[in-house]
Write an enzyme that holds these catalytic residues in place. Structure first.
Site, PDB file in Angstrom:
ATOM      1  N   ASP A  10      32.670  -1.569  47.017  1.00 30.97           N
ATOM      2  CA  ASP A  10      31.735  -1.249  48.122  1.00 30.97           C
ATOM      3  C   ASP A  10      31.972   0.212  48.539  1.00 30.97           C
ATOM      4  OD1 ASP A  10      34.292  -1.847  49.205  1.00 30.97           O
ATOM      5  OD2 ASP A  10      33.434  -2.315  51.164  1.00 30.97           O
ATOM      6  N   HIS A 243      44.350   1.630  50.058  1.00 33.57           N
ATOM      7  CA  HIS A 243      44.117   0.198  49.801  1.00 33.57           C
ATOM      8  C   HIS A 243      43.618  -0.055  48.367  1.00 33.57           C
ATOM      9  CE1 HIS A 243      44.396  -0.352  54.123  1.00 33.57           C
ATOM     10  NE2 HIS A 243      43.460   0.548  54.306  1.00 33.57           N
TER      11      HIS A 243
HETATM   12  C1  BDR Z   1      39.463  -2.553  52.749  1.00 29.98           C
HETATM   13  O1  BDR Z   1      38.308  -2.498  53.570  1.00 29.98           O
HETATM   14  C2  BDR Z   1      37.481  -1.441  53.178  1.00 29.98           C
HETATM   15  O2  BDR Z   1      37.070  -0.742  54.298  1.00 29.98           O
HETATM   16  C3  BDR Z   1      38.294  -0.546  52.293  1.00 29.98           C
HETATM   17  O3  BDR Z   1      37.481   0.101  51.323  1.00 29.98           O
HETATM   18  C4  BDR Z   1      39.264  -1.506  51.663  1.00 29.98           C
HETATM   19  O4  BDR Z   1      38.690  -2.117  50.539  1.00 29.98           O
HETATM   20  C5  BDR Z   1      40.699  -2.338  53.618  1.00 29.98           C
HETATM   21  O5  BDR Z   1      40.839  -3.375  54.536  1.00 29.98           O
HETATM   22 CA    CA Z   2      36.649  -1.213  49.529  1.00 30.16          CA
END
Ligand code: BDR
Ligand code: CA
Length: 316
Positions: A10, A243
């Site tokens: 995403d 992340h």
């Molecule tokens: C996750 O949430 C999204 O905003 C970031 O891209 C990551 O995949 C972190 O909690």
């Molecule tokens: Ca993400």
């Protein structure tokens, strides 16, 4: 031999970094990108993927449109906090030329066909809501027994980031994530337990800036935007959480983390909806189909991260 990989993303700044990490990893052959809503609307994410793939010198990688919202909802709107962290366009308001290709429909079918074609030689790395994976599981009854998935999502030993118990990707579609875990699919969960320990600072992005290529500058600009957002939302961390790239890192080399074998589920009812937790029904099963990363070798990962992003940034 390299392993085939699909990124289900995403895009999102850290998703963009995950894409660069995958392209900078000779151990992986990226055969496609499947798109999901989350940090941005589905179409915005797909356009970001197409533009980034061109920028990173990989325009041949196909992009497939996935589900535009959770199955239990009629639509999707970007959360204010997502727009704050990733920018309205998802990549920190950085302007990069539009990609020359277009996205094709059929992400769920592409996931199913790829799993059936490549089996154990394929890894799916999901760094957004799990809606596409849940749809694939529902559409092909053999998918769960054949697929190998690494997700960025969840929080087992630490609080969530959208509520005291829920992490953002799981929270967008708790039912889908629960379907994934309880289907018995081979899932490695890379959650906030570890991703909030792998932090990037402006000292790191300055190294990309010195390379001076369009890709390096764009990566530095968008990541500085992300770091700035973290200065407001989580000033105690002293950097931004890597992340999504860590999920790719673990797909390449699981030894970067300590994995706890555990059959997981997601709470889908009541106040704790969106919480990732051990599945009491499968607590005593001898087979553990999922595992959660609970510790990470931070220095080794950061080193890998800088090397792999550096490869893409330097050449493009
Ligand atoms: C996750 O949430 C999204 O905003 C970031 O891209 C990551 O995949 C972190 O909690
Ligand atoms: Ca993400």
């Amino acid at each position: 031999m390299s392993k085939k990989a699909i990124l289900d993303i995403d895009t999102g700044i850290d998703d963009a970094l995950a894409l660069a990490y995958a392209l900078g990893s000779p151990e992986l052959e990226l055969i496609g990108v499947t798109t999901t809503y989350g940090n941005v609307l589905l179409e915005t994410g797909a356009n970001n993927d197409l533009a980034l793939l061109d920028l990173f010198g990989a325009p041949e990688v196909p992009v497939y449109l996935g589900e535009p919202h959770a199955q239990t909802k009629d639509g999707f709107e970007v959360l204010e906090i997502s727009a704050f962290i990733h920018g309205q366009n998802g990549i920190g308001e950085v302007e990069i030329p539009a990609g020359k290709s277009t996205a094709q429909p059929g992400a769920v079918d592409f996931l199913i066909d790829s799993v059936n074609t490549y089996g154990d030689d394929l890894i799916i790395i999901a760094t957004g809501p799990m809606t596409n994976l849940s749809a694939a599981i529902a559409k092909d009854e053999t998918f769960a027994s054949k697929a190998h998935v690494v997700i960025m999502g969840g929080a087992l030993t630490v609080p969530g980031n959208v509520s005291p118990w829920a992490e953002a990707n799981i929270n967008q579609d708790p039912d889908a994530a629960n379907d994934l875990f309880r289907s018995g699919t081979d899932v490695t969960m890379v959650g906030l337990d570890v991703t909030l320990q792998t932090l990037l600072t402006k000292k790191h992005t300055a190294q990309w800036r010195e390379l001076g290529t369009p890709a390096a500058i764009a990566l530095a600009d968008m990541t500085d935007y992300y770091i700035k957002a973290y200065e407001t939302t989580a000033p105690h961390l002293g950097g931004c959480g890597l992340h999504d790239p860590l999920a790719v890192g673990v797909a390449v080399d699981p030894s970067l983390v300590t994995l706890l074998p555990i059959n997981l589920k997601v709470d889908i009812e009541g106040e704790t909806r969106g919480r990732t937790i051990g599945d009491e029904v499968r607590l005593n099963d001898s087979v553990r189909t999922s595992r959660a990363a609970v510790a990470v070798d931070v220095d080794r990962f950061l080193n890998e991260f800088m090397t792999r992003i550096g490869r893409v940034a330097a050449k493009a």
